[in-house]
Scaffold this motif. Structure first.
Motif, PDB file in Angstrom:
ATOM      1  N   ILE A  77       0.931  -1.125   0.079  1.00  0.00           N
ATOM      2  CA  ILE A  77       0.027   0.085   0.129  1.00  0.00           C
ATOM      3  C   ILE A  77       0.970   1.152  -0.072  1.00  0.00           C
ATOM      4  CG2 ILE A  77      -1.721   1.406   1.246  1.00  0.00           C
ATOM      5  CD1 ILE A  77      -2.964  -1.161  -0.240  1.00  0.00           C
ATOM      6  N   LYS A 126       1.668   2.484  -3.344  1.00  0.00           N
ATOM      7  CA  LYS A 126       0.671   3.074  -4.144  1.00  0.00           C
ATOM      8  C   LYS A 126       0.833   4.513  -4.266  1.00  0.00           C
ATOM      9  CE  LYS A 126      -2.067  -0.810  -4.479  1.00  0.00           C
ATOM     10  NZ  LYS A 126      -2.289  -1.595  -5.673  1.00  0.00           N
ATOM     11  N   TYR A 179       0.548   8.478  -4.484  1.00  0.00           N
ATOM     12  CA  TYR A 179      -0.109   9.477  -3.319  1.00  0.00           C
ATOM     13  C   TYR A 179      -1.480   9.701  -3.430  1.00  0.00           C
ATOM     14  CZ  TYR A 179      -0.652  13.534  -0.182  1.00  0.00           C
ATOM     15  OH  TYR A 179      -1.136  13.991   0.760  1.00  0.00           O
ATOM     16  N   ALA A 180      -2.005   9.775  -4.780  1.00  0.00           N
ATOM     17  CA  ALA A 180      -3.494  10.228  -4.770  1.00  0.00           C
ATOM     18  C   ALA A 180      -4.363   9.079  -4.329  1.00  0.00           C
ATOM     19  CB  ALA A 180      -3.802  10.382  -6.192  1.00  0.00           C
ATOM     20  N   THR A 181      -3.811   7.612  -4.643  1.00  0.00           N
ATOM     21  CA  THR A 181      -4.547   6.381  -4.161  1.00  0.00           C
ATOM     22  C   THR A 181      -4.640   6.497  -2.770  1.00  0.00           C
ATOM     23  OG1 THR A 181      -4.124   5.472  -5.937  1.00  0.00           O
ATOM     24  CG2 THR A 181      -4.586   4.194  -4.316  1.00  0.00           C
ATOM     25  N   ARG A 182      -3.496   6.802  -1.751  1.00  0.00           N
ATOM     26  CA  ARG A 182      -3.449   6.686  -0.574  1.00  0.00           C
ATOM     27  C   ARG A 182      -4.407   7.735   0.062  1.00  0.00           C
ATOM     28  NH1 ARG A 182       2.075   7.698   0.529  1.00  0.00           N
ATOM     29  NH2 ARG A 182       2.371   8.040  -1.505  1.00  0.00           N
ATOM     30  N   ARG A 183      -4.168   8.872  -0.614  1.00  0.00           N
ATOM     31  CA  ARG A 183      -4.851  10.075   0.039  1.00  0.00           C
ATOM     32  C   ARG A 183      -6.460   9.774  -0.283  1.00  0.00           C
ATOM     33  NH1 ARG A 183      -4.055  14.434  -3.626  1.00  0.00           N
ATOM     34  NH2 ARG A 183      -6.025  13.514  -4.746  1.00  0.00           N
ATOM     35  N   ASN A 184      -6.801   9.059  -1.328  1.00  0.00           N
ATOM     36  CA  ASN A 184      -8.304   8.708  -1.213  1.00  0.00           C
ATOM     37  C   ASN A 184      -8.678   7.575  -0.112  1.00  0.00           C
ATOM     38  OD1 ASN A 184      -8.885  10.532  -3.246  1.00  0.00           O
ATOM     39  ND2 ASN A 184      -8.357   8.991  -4.933  1.00  0.00           N
ATOM     40  N   ILE A 185      -7.883   6.681  -0.020  1.00  0.00           N
ATOM     41  CA  ILE A 185      -8.061   5.732   1.027  1.00  0.00           C
ATOM     42  C   ILE A 185      -8.375   6.486   2.638  1.00  0.00           C
ATOM     43  CG2 ILE A 185      -7.211   3.810   2.290  1.00  0.00           C
ATOM     44  CD1 ILE A 185      -5.899   2.854  -0.606  1.00  0.00           C
ATOM     45  N   GLY A 196     -11.261  -3.485  -7.562  1.00  0.00           N
ATOM     46  CA  GLY A 196     -11.267  -2.049  -7.411  1.00  0.00           C
ATOM     47  C   GLY A 196     -12.624  -1.793  -6.827  1.00  0.00           C
TER      48      GLY A 196
END
Length: 113
Positions: free
Chosen positions: A50, A53, A55-61, A100
């Protein structure tokens, strides 16, 4: 040691976008339930994946989990592991996540509810 490979396979399959069979899922869940060492390995492997991944993905999570971006990888993986081990997350939930898709159960588990 066979259980360890099953759990790591589950982690990698779930994060790689592949499905997992019911038999492998059930065996992995039992292994996670009964072994703190395997749970730690699962969380460590998941956290590493994780963290890689975008940054944008981690921010959304992080937004979904109501957490900081920096704490998201470990918290996500800890909650995911707990959800699998305690039976709240089904094989269907894990396979949906791998595609997803997000289920209501996944949301509740990731939010710690």
């Amino acid at each position: 040691m066979a259980c360890r490979h099953v759990v790591l396979a589950l982690s990698l399959l779930a994060l790689a976008g592949c499905g997992i069979s019911q038999t492998n899922y059930d065996a992995s869940r039992e292994a996670l339930r009964g072994s703190p060492s395997l749970r730690n390995d699962f969380v460590r492997t998941c956290t590493r994946n994780i963290s890689r991944k975008p940054y944008a993905t981690r921010r959304n999570i992080a937004k979904l989990m109501n957490a900081s971006v920096s704490s998201t990888p470990r918290l996500y993986c800890s909650r995911l592991t707990r959800g699998i081990a305690n039976g709240r997350l089904s094989r269907s939930d894990i396979n949906a996540a791998a595609r997803g898709q997000v289920t209501p159960t996944i949301v509740r588990v990731l939010q710690g509810r």
